[in-house]
Scaffold this active site. Sequence first.
Site, PDB file in Angstrom:
ATOM      1  N   SER A  17     -50.686 -10.642  19.415  1.00 50.54           N
ATOM      2  CA  SER A  17     -52.276 -10.785  18.739  1.00 50.54           C
ATOM      3  C   SER A  17     -52.507 -12.140  18.895  1.00 50.54           C
ATOM      4  O   SER A  17     -53.706 -12.345  18.382  1.00 50.54           O
ATOM      5  CB  SER A  17     -52.487  -9.817  17.543  1.00 50.54           C
ATOM      6  OG  SER A  17     -51.485 -10.290  16.572  1.00 50.54           O
ATOM      7  N   SER A  18     -51.649 -12.922  19.077  1.00 52.37           N
ATOM      8  CA  SER A  18     -51.827 -14.555  18.782  1.00 52.37           C
ATOM      9  C   SER A  18     -50.907 -15.527  19.532  1.00 52.37           C
ATOM     10  O   SER A  18     -50.135 -15.072  20.061  1.00 52.37           O
ATOM     11  CB  SER A  18     -52.002 -14.963  17.372  1.00 52.37           C
ATOM     12  OG  SER A  18     -50.770 -14.722  16.569  1.00 52.37           O
ATOM     13  N   ASN A  41     -50.592  -6.573  11.625  1.00 48.00           N
ATOM     14  CA  ASN A  41     -51.887  -6.984  11.122  1.00 48.00           C
ATOM     15  C   ASN A  41     -52.916  -6.125  12.053  1.00 48.00           C
ATOM     16  O   ASN A  41     -53.259  -6.675  13.021  1.00 48.00           O
ATOM     17  CB  ASN A  41     -52.199  -8.373  10.942  1.00 48.00           C
ATOM     18  CG  ASN A  41     -53.516  -8.873   9.962  1.00 48.00           C
ATOM     19  OD1 ASN A  41     -54.351  -8.218  10.636  1.00 48.00           O
ATOM     20  ND2 ASN A  41     -53.433  -9.649   9.294  1.00 48.00           N
ATOM     21  N   ASP A  63     -44.449  -2.738  12.034  1.00 45.81           N
ATOM     22  CA  ASP A  63     -43.557  -3.900  11.285  1.00 45.81           C
ATOM     23  C   ASP A  63     -41.952  -3.644  12.092  1.00 45.81           C
ATOM     24  O   ASP A  63     -41.449  -2.792  11.456  1.00 45.81           O
ATOM     25  CB  ASP A  63     -43.484  -3.654   9.669  1.00 45.81           C
ATOM     26  CG  ASP A  63     -42.987  -4.806   9.357  1.00 45.81           C
ATOM     27  OD1 ASP A  63     -42.098  -5.717   9.774  1.00 45.81           O
ATOM     28  OD2 ASP A  63     -42.737  -4.859   7.856  1.00 45.81           O
ATOM     29  N   LYS A 121     -32.414  -2.003  20.178  1.00 48.44           N
ATOM     30  CA  LYS A 121     -31.559  -0.610  19.888  1.00 48.44           C
ATOM     31  C   LYS A 121     -32.533   0.436  20.337  1.00 48.44           C
ATOM     32  O   LYS A 121     -32.202   1.467  20.953  1.00 48.44           O
ATOM     33  CB  LYS A 121     -31.467  -0.611  18.316  1.00 48.44           C
ATOM     34  CG  LYS A 121     -30.849   0.685  17.940  1.00 48.44           C
ATOM     35  CD  LYS A 121     -30.536   0.798  16.274  1.00 48.44           C
ATOM     36  CE  LYS A 121     -29.908   2.261  15.827  1.00 48.44           C
ATOM     37  NZ  LYS A 121     -29.643   2.133  14.539  1.00 48.44           N
ATOM     38  N   SER A 137     -36.611 -18.034  20.824  1.00 52.23           N
ATOM     39  CA  SER A 137     -35.952 -18.703  19.895  1.00 52.23           C
ATOM     40  C   SER A 137     -36.678 -20.032  19.481  1.00 52.23           C
ATOM     41  O   SER A 137     -37.851 -19.805  18.982  1.00 52.23           O
ATOM     42  CB  SER A 137     -34.433 -18.980  20.291  1.00 52.23           C
ATOM     43  OG  SER A 137     -34.462 -19.736  21.588  1.00 52.23           O
ATOM     44  N   THR A 184     -49.980 -23.741  18.403  1.00 55.38           N
ATOM     45  CA  THR A 184     -50.095 -22.206  18.161  1.00 55.38           C
ATOM     46  C   THR A 184     -50.561 -22.509  16.674  1.00 55.38           C
ATOM     47  O   THR A 184     -50.192 -23.272  15.861  1.00 55.38           O
ATOM     48  CB  THR A 184     -49.134 -21.377  18.411  1.00 55.38           C
ATOM     49  OG1 THR A 184     -47.972 -21.553  17.368  1.00 55.38           O
ATOM     50  CG2 THR A 184     -48.730 -21.513  19.763  1.00 55.38           C
TER      51      THR A 184
END
Length: 244
Positions: A17-18, A41, A63, A121, A137, A184
Amino acid sequence: MALADIVNSRILIVGGSSGMGLALAKHTLTAGAEVIIVGRNEDKLRRASAELRNPALSTAAVDIAQEAQVADLFERIGRLDHIVSTAADIEGAYELLPALDLKAAQRVVESKFYGPLLLAKYGAPKLIATGSITFTSGIAAYRPAARGSVVAAVNAALEGLVRALAVELAPIRVNAVSPGWVDTPIWTFVAGDRKDETLDAMARRLPVGRVGQPEDIADAITYLMGNGFTTGTTLHVEGGHRLI
């Protein structure tokens, strides 16, 4: 990966989203992929959806630090070609040790290590055999600075996880992109009101003469999604930062 190769791919982008994730969503949607953006969000997800305005886009409020939510997401998501995570919650984590709040450090670990672990997973069984997982990373693992101990440690741990998952999940490919300094919104948490000044100073030091843009990282992730002979690798996209 040629843009034409993305047509009809289904790509899950966590953190889409960003910033870098949003740039990747734009890139792949334009190429004809179906994209699912995941984030915590709901307001940011709605804004991203309004900005992208593409019928091949869907969103999900999840989340990734919560195992039940991740399990539920993949239970209802269907087949995927690629999973990408650019998510990072570093708010409050860039502090000298005397001021470091352990809860802020734990949020970094949850968003950049446990979250990716859970995505692998539950997501790997949904991927096609030639699919991929790509995590982000960062340069802090190689050029740590005061106030950045937690982020440096988590980035390094994530790259170790990538190598192990590439072995365990084969033939699914698992890689990381390690961005340098990229312009960013996350820099608000790192430099505050001095964001522009800080980035400009780094641009003058880097061999390429500028800091990164989200599109630079989107290009690198696209490469890793498409190159079938690359796995267990960290791709450095940092303008020569490791050389200075």
